[in-house]
Design a protein around this motif. Structure first.
Motif, PDB file in Angstrom:
ATOM      1  N   UNK A 191       0.830  -1.201   0.000  1.00 51.83           N
ATOM      2  CA  UNK A 191       0.000   0.000   0.000  1.00 51.83           C
ATOM      3  C   UNK A 191       0.864   1.249   0.000  1.00 51.83           C
ATOM      4  N   UNK A 192       1.955   1.235   0.790  1.00 47.82           N
ATOM      5  CA  UNK A 192       2.846   2.388   0.837  1.00 47.82           C
ATOM      6  C   UNK A 192       3.490   2.632  -0.525  1.00 47.82           C
ATOM      7  N   UNK A 193       3.968   1.551  -1.159  1.00 42.99           N
ATOM      8  CA  UNK A 193       4.613   1.682  -2.468  1.00 42.99           C
ATOM      9  C   UNK A 193       3.624   2.206  -3.495  1.00 42.99           C
ATOM     10  N   UNK A 194       2.397   1.661  -3.487  1.00 45.99           N
ATOM     11  CA  UNK A 194       1.384   2.108  -4.433  1.00 45.99           C
ATOM     12  C   UNK A 194       1.038   3.570  -4.197  1.00 45.99           C
ATOM     13  N   UNK A 195       0.863   3.954  -2.933  1.00 48.23           N
ATOM     14  CA  UNK A 195       0.532   5.337  -2.607  1.00 48.23           C
ATOM     15  C   UNK A 195       1.658   6.272  -3.040  1.00 48.23           C
ATOM     16  N   UNK A 196       2.907   5.884  -2.769  1.00 49.22           N
ATOM     17  CA  UNK A 196       4.047   6.719  -3.135  1.00 49.22           C
ATOM     18  C   UNK A 196       4.138   6.858  -4.653  1.00 49.22           C
ATOM     19  N   UNK A 197       4.012   5.739  -5.372  1.00 48.27           N
ATOM     20  CA  UNK A 197       4.120   5.772  -6.830  1.00 48.27           C
ATOM     21  C   UNK A 197       3.028   6.643  -7.440  1.00 48.27           C
ATOM     22  N   UNK A 198       1.817   6.543  -6.894  1.00 52.97           N
ATOM     23  CA  UNK A 198       0.705   7.345  -7.414  1.00 52.97           C
ATOM     24  C   UNK A 198       0.966   8.833  -7.217  1.00 52.97           C
ATOM     25  N   UNK A 199       1.476   9.196  -6.046  1.00 55.85           N
ATOM     26  CA  UNK A 199       1.694  10.607  -5.738  1.00 55.85           C
ATOM     27  C   UNK A 199       2.891  11.180  -6.490  1.00 55.85           C
ATOM     28  N   UNK A 200       3.802  10.322  -6.963  1.00 54.89           N
ATOM     29  CA  UNK A 200       4.987  10.804  -7.676  1.00 54.89           C
ATOM     30  C   UNK A 200       4.825  10.760  -9.196  1.00 54.89           C
ATOM     31  N   UNK A 201       3.651  10.363  -9.693  1.00 56.25           N
ATOM     32  CA  UNK A 201       3.469  10.172 -11.131  1.00 56.25           C
ATOM     33  C   UNK A 201       3.785  11.423 -11.944  1.00 56.25           C
ATOM     34  N   UNK A 202       3.386  12.580 -11.446  1.00 57.76           N
ATOM     35  CA  UNK A 202       3.567  13.817 -12.208  1.00 57.76           C
ATOM     36  C   UNK A 202       4.900  14.495 -11.918  1.00 57.76           C
ATOM     37  N   UNK A 203       5.730  13.878 -11.082  1.00 58.74           N
ATOM     38  CA  UNK A 203       6.978  14.514 -10.663  1.00 58.74           C
ATOM     39  C   UNK A 203       8.144  14.120 -11.559  1.00 58.74           C
ATOM     40  N   UNK A 204       9.149  14.975 -11.590  1.00 62.00           N
ATOM     41  CA  UNK A 204      10.434  14.646 -12.193  1.00 62.00           C
ATOM     42  C   UNK A 204      11.389  14.232 -11.079  1.00 62.00           C
ATOM     43  N   UNK A 205      12.588  13.779 -11.429  1.00 63.15           N
ATOM     44  CA  UNK A 205      13.470  13.257 -10.386  1.00 63.15           C
ATOM     45  C   UNK A 205      14.937  13.529 -10.701  1.00 63.15           C
ATOM     46  N   UNK A 206      15.718  13.659  -9.630  1.00 68.93           N
ATOM     47  CA  UNK A 206      17.178  13.648  -9.729  1.00 68.93           C
ATOM     48  C   UNK A 206      17.692  12.839  -8.554  1.00 68.93           C
TER      49      UNK A 206
END
Length: 445
Positions: free
Chosen positions: A58-73
């Motif tokens: 659930x934590x991984x799914x929640x994190x992935x969903x909330x980061x969908x629109x984000x970029x990363x470094x």
């Protein structure tokens, strides 16, 4: 393999309820067993340890969903060769050029909305910290702690209106300091540990930061630790001077080294009432490093004070029978790292309340009384009874399905007691072994 089953909330005063809510730090588990029917010390090769995130999917799914629109470094160690020495602190800088090369805009600030640790050599990365610098190459005397990782810590997403700020006017380069453990002095181990930051160019309204308590600058370096408590008291004048509004605590990490036995951090209101307690009953440096306390977010008010207590066990070392405070794993520390919002500063510096700093209103005092059961009692258990308590189950709002059972699976680390196939040589048929394992599991989480 050892399997142990217990209820999430046993209604027993000598057990801790197991917290399974999404976003809560993982449960720490230590299990020991014996090969004989006698109750005796299990020896160094008859124990396992680990951290279990009960809601990981659930934590991984929640994190992935909330980061969908984000970029990363990411800040990374790339094929770094770990030194063949017991303790090593290695620094890795992500400068402005590196950040631009990863697609981060150079001319506008960004909001960091999530952090994900990508640990490569888990057996050797004891813990790590990341600092932000307002220059282009991690070289300024002014730095801000932005992230702390210890074993068991998973990806973290900030609340929807909260972020760490970076870019022009904020941190423009990042330094990752990794504490490596190589107790067997093995040569040639390469590590590519990284921390990935997720960001958006849409600035969120509230900036987060990290507060350090206790002795983060190791001003007690060279002082003998002894056996007992070291107490650092942050005065109410610190929050009274710095804060103009309440701050919200998201994460709280307690940090000691190999001789730490217990740790606690208290928030004391103006009338002397302890309004919040974060405590580790059994501290294990080789498992925890920085341990995130299992708790919901809470608030600190202007005028509140902090009291940080680190307890150390009786020790004898190579240096004349004494252990001192210092930077290495063989020496000791007493630090609390608190992730909070909104960010606070004084004289342009991050809010810190620490021992022996030049700001008297935020300078902690230090005392070292002899440890007693009354100075830091365990939060559960007694020493003079063999009966279980008859208590009503505690079911705070953070608990889900508190009557469910759990079946954690722990694999023993390779040791001299393993067979040629590497499987643990556990005499699981010994009823005492399982009883001891179950008792330790229920009492140490």
């Amino acid at each position: 393999m050892v399997q142990v089953t217990r209820a999430l909330d046993t209604a027993d005063g000598q057990d801790r309820p197991i917290v399974t809510a999404v976003g809560v730090p993982p449960s720490r588990i230590i299990v020991a067993w014996g090969d004989t029917p006698q109750a005796e010390y299990h020896g160094p090769n008859h124990r396992v340890r680990g951290a279990i995130q009960w809601t990981q999917e659930e934590d991984v799914l929640d994190f992935a969903t909330r980061m969908q629109a984000a970029q990363a470094f990411r800040v990374a160690a790339v094929n770094y060769t770990i030194s063949a020495q017991e303790t090593e602190y290695a620094d890795f800088c992500l400068n402005v050029t590196d950040m631009v090369g990863q697609g981060v805009p150079e001319d506008q600030p960004i909001s960091i909305i999530g952090v994900e640790p990508l640990i490569d050599q888990l057996a050797h990365v004891h813990h790590l910290t990341i600092y932000g610098f307002p220059d282009d190459k991690c070289d300024s005397l002014e730095r801000t702690m932005v992230y702390v990782w210890g074993p068991g810590e998973e990806a973290t997403a900030f609340p929807d209106d909260v972020a760490l700020y970076a870019g022009p006017g904020y941190s423009t380069s990042f330094l990752m300091e990794v504490h490596y453990d190589n107790v067997h002095l093995v040569s040639g181990i390469q590590d590519s540990t990284a921390v990935q930051f997720y960001y958006t160019t849409e600035m969120r309204p509230i900036e987060a930061s990290v507060l350090q308590l206790g002795d983060p600058f190791v001003q007690l370096s060279g002082t003998a630790v002894g056996a007992g408590d070291h107490i650092f008291s942050c005065p109410s004048s610190c929050t009274g001077t710095i804060l103009t509004e309440p701050v919200t605590i998201l994460r709280e990490y307690l940090h000691m080294h190999a001789h730490g036995a217990q740790a606690r951090n208290e928030v004391v209101r103006g009338d002397g009432e302890v309004v919040h307690l974060a405590q580790i009953d059994f501290f294990d440096f080789h498992q925890q490093g920085n341990q995130a306390v299992q708790q919901d977010p809470y608030q600190v008010l202007p005028g509140d004070s902090f009291r940080t207590t680190c307890r150390y066990q009786s020790v004898r070392q190579h240096d004349g029978g004494k252990v001192h405070f210092g930077l290495s794993s063989r020496e000791e520390m007493c630090i609390v790292f608190i992730l909070y919002y909104p960010r606070q500063t004084f004289s342009g510096l991050p809010w810190t309340c620490a021992y022996n700093i030049p700001f008297e209103f935020c300078a902690s005092t230090w005392e070292a009384p002899t440890a007693t059961e009354t100075t830091m009692p365990r939060l559960f258990g007694t020493t003079n009874t063999t009966e279980c308590s008859e208590l009503t189950p505690s079911t705070p709002s953070m608990f889900r399905n508190a009557t469910e059972s759990i079946v954690p699976t722990l694999i023993q680390e390779p040791s001299e007691s393993t067979d040629s196939q590497g499987s643990a040589n556990i005499h699981a048929s010994d009823w005492l072994s399982l009883m001891v394992a179950a008792t330790i599991l229920s009492g140490m989480i």
